[in-house]
Design an enzyme around this catalytic site. Structure first.
Site, mmCIF file in Angstrom:
data_model
loop_
_atom_site.group_PDB
_atom_site.id
_atom_site.type_symbol
_atom_site.label_atom_id
_atom_site.label_comp_id
_atom_site.label_asym_id
_atom_site.label_seq_id
_atom_site.Cartn_x
_atom_site.Cartn_y
_atom_site.Cartn_z
ATOM 1 N N ASP A 180 1.050 -1.532 -0.011
ATOM 2 C CA ASP A 180 0.125 -0.433 -0.223
ATOM 3 C C ASP A 180 0.745 1.532 -0.352
ATOM 4 O O ASP A 180 1.796 1.718 0.843
ATOM 5 C CB ASP A 180 -0.983 0.367 0.977
ATOM 6 C CG ASP A 180 -1.759 1.547 1.345
ATOM 7 O OD1 ASP A 180 -2.928 1.566 0.171
ATOM 8 O OD2 ASP A 180 -1.679 1.971 2.606
ATOM 9 N N GLU A 274 -1.170 -1.289 -5.958
ATOM 10 C CA GLU A 274 -1.951 -0.593 -6.582
ATOM 11 C C GLU A 274 -1.221 0.305 -8.138
ATOM 12 O O GLU A 274 -0.683 0.936 -8.329
ATOM 13 C CB GLU A 274 -2.375 0.817 -4.868
ATOM 14 C CG GLU A 274 -3.513 -0.142 -4.834
ATOM 15 C CD GLU A 274 -4.029 1.126 -3.753
ATOM 16 O OE1 GLU A 274 -5.309 2.011 -3.411
ATOM 17 O OE2 GLU A 274 -3.183 1.556 -2.897
ATOM 18 N N CYS A 327 -12.807 -4.937 4.382
ATOM 19 C CA CYS A 327 -12.286 -6.007 6.053
ATOM 20 C C CYS A 327 -11.659 -6.402 5.196
ATOM 21 O O CYS A 327 -12.015 -7.691 4.809
ATOM 22 C CB CYS A 327 -13.461 -5.790 6.660
ATOM 23 S SG CYS A 327 -13.006 -6.828 8.566
ATOM 24 N N CYS A 330 -13.356 -10.251 6.978
ATOM 25 C CA CYS A 330 -14.434 -10.935 6.409
ATOM 26 C C CYS A 330 -15.213 -10.360 4.914
ATOM 27 O O CYS A 330 -16.141 -11.027 4.462
ATOM 28 C CB CYS A 330 -15.649 -10.497 7.225
ATOM 29 S SG CYS A 330 -15.846 -9.120 7.578
ATOM 30 N N CYS A 348 -14.136 -3.691 12.334
ATOM 31 C CA CYS A 348 -15.821 -4.146 11.228
ATOM 32 C C CYS A 348 -17.114 -3.955 11.729
ATOM 33 O O CYS A 348 -16.798 -4.582 12.920
ATOM 34 C CB CYS A 348 -14.533 -5.244 10.568
ATOM 35 S SG CYS A 348 -15.980 -5.728 9.235
ATOM 36 N N CYS A 351 -17.589 -8.737 10.856
ATOM 37 C CA CYS A 351 -16.539 -9.787 12.037
ATOM 38 C C CYS A 351 -15.743 -8.771 13.313
ATOM 39 O O CYS A 351 -15.353 -9.334 13.617
ATOM 40 C CB CYS A 351 -16.105 -10.050 11.056
ATOM 41 S SG CYS A 351 -14.025 -8.580 11.060
ATOM 42 N N ASP A 358 -3.764 1.335 6.499
ATOM 43 C CA ASP A 358 -3.136 1.389 5.646
ATOM 44 C C ASP A 358 -2.861 -0.463 5.597
ATOM 45 O O ASP A 358 -2.497 -1.380 5.100
ATOM 46 C CB ASP A 358 -1.659 1.964 6.195
ATOM 47 C CG ASP A 358 -1.923 3.479 5.640
ATOM 48 O OD1 ASP A 358 -2.754 3.535 5.139
ATOM 49 O OD2 ASP A 358 -0.894 3.861 6.188
#
Length: 384
Positions: A180, A274, A327, A330, A348, A351, A358
């Site tokens: 990231d 990315e 997330c 999950c 989250c 979950c 990051d």
């Protein structure tokens, strides 16, 4: 496994006074041919609505001093101009070819023909000029294809030797990682490790501003005294000082990016990252300087060619993939309103996993990258 690759080696040159004069002539002739051919192409198209097929050879009859330099240097100008037009017609985002100005980027490229370019012991042999003193820090192996000679704004000379050589795959590590990219931390890996953003420009910003302020004052003095800037020694000295600050920023940044990219390639088999739209991102004027200072595009390019050289795989994730808002535990997806940029960690709601923004993004990037690699492998197997 090994493969043939093209690799460039940048070497510092220490030309004599006569050799510097030859380089100056070569830079000037290369610039002249580019500008003259470009101007004639534009004029011919305006008059006849068709492209002009001109070559450097036809200009040597009118300008005999063009014969004093390496003819291959002028031939490469023609090739580069043709490529510039092809890129423009292929995609207007490349822009129409521009005229070249003295001192902005002094360079020329020549080719190796039967040993006209050779690397010796602290010596570089170039066409029409002979041997030049050089600093060669590492052994150069392979077939020499071409050489590009440049003079920097600080008055230093370099040659980039392009060689065809063999690259051997690095050992597999059975380790994969997701990356990231960020402004606070340069990169955050999916294992939770981080590399701080060096912010090379920011560190020297104050020094650069001081030197530029002095340069502006000396420009004003020269203008008041009605002297050309090229004839103002104080202005030229200060211009070199500004260039040295920029040079230090560029060199330290490149050194950092090269070492980091190779380290990642060496220690991982699959690297997912990315595919950021940097051109679009720099339109945000508040972040543009920080984004450009980070050099994400250069870093990604280095990862790409080094992965190809050394038998590793770089996977680029779609820029619209919601890596930060998903997330990693999950797969629950938050909305932009639920997770603004200012929020750096979140729980989250599905979950209850605690997510660092990051690290969570890098985990999702890794999982998506591995999924794409699997699809690619299955697709290739199916075709076979």
């Amino acid at each position: 496994m090994s493969k043939q690759i093209l690799k460039a080696h940048k070497i510092r040159l220490y030309p004599t006074e006569d050799q510097q004069i030859f380089f100056a002539k070569s830079f000037g002739c290369a610039r002249f041919i580019w500008n003259r051919m470009l101007a004639d192409k534009i004029k011919h198209y305006d008059c006849h609505k068709e492209s002009l097929k001109n070559t450097p050879a036809q200009y040597k009859k009118e300008f005999e001093w063009l014969k004093e330099v390496d003819s291959l240097a002028l031939a490469n100008v023609q090739i580069n101009l043709q490529r510039a037009f092809q890129s423009f017609f292929k995609s207007p985002t490349f822009g129409f070819p521009n005229f070249k100005h003295k001192g902005k980027k002094d360079s020329y490229t020549t080719n190796n023909q039967k040993g006209t370019i050779a690397v010796g012991l602290n010596r570089i042999k170039l066409p029409k000029i002979g041997h030049i003193k050089a600093t060669i820090e590492r052994k150069i192996t392979g077939l020499v294809k071409s050489a590009t000679i440049t003079k920097t704004a600080t008055g230093k000379y370099f040659v980039s030797i392009l060689v065809e050589t063999v690259a051997v795959d690095l050992p597999k590590t059975q380790s994969n990682t997701g990356i990231d990219l960020g402004l606070i931390d340069f990169i955050v890996l999916s294992d939770g490790s981080k590399v701080a953003n060096p912010k090379f420009l920011s560190k020297l910003q104050n020094k650069l501003a001081r030197e530029q302020k002095i340069l502006a004052k000396r420009r004003l003095v020269a203008k008041t005294q009605q002297r050309k800037l090229s004839e103002s020694s104080n202005y030229q000295k200060q211009k070199t000082k500004v260039a040295k600050v920029y040079e230090k920023i560029t060199n330290t940044r490149k050194d950092f990016l090269h070492k980091l990219s190779f380290n990642l390639i060496k220690n991982h088999d699959v690297i997912a990252i990315e595919d950021l739209n940097v051109k679009g991102m720099v339109k945000n004027h508040k972040l543009a300087k920080a984004i450009l200072d980070s050099s994400w595009s250069t870093f990604t390019t280095m990862l790409a060619y080094k992965a190809d050289w050394y038998g590793k795989e770089l996977v680029k994730i779609d820029r619209w993939y919601p890596s930060s808002k998903t997330c990693s535990g999950c797969g629950h997806l938050l909305t932009k309103a639920e997770l603004p940029l200012s929020v750096r960690s979140w729980d989250c709601p599905s979950c209850l996993q605690k997510n660092n923004r990051d690290i969570n993004a890098s985990l999702n990037i890794l999982n998506e990258g591995l999924r794409l690699v699997t699809l690619k492998t299955v697709g290739a197997t199916g075709l076979a």
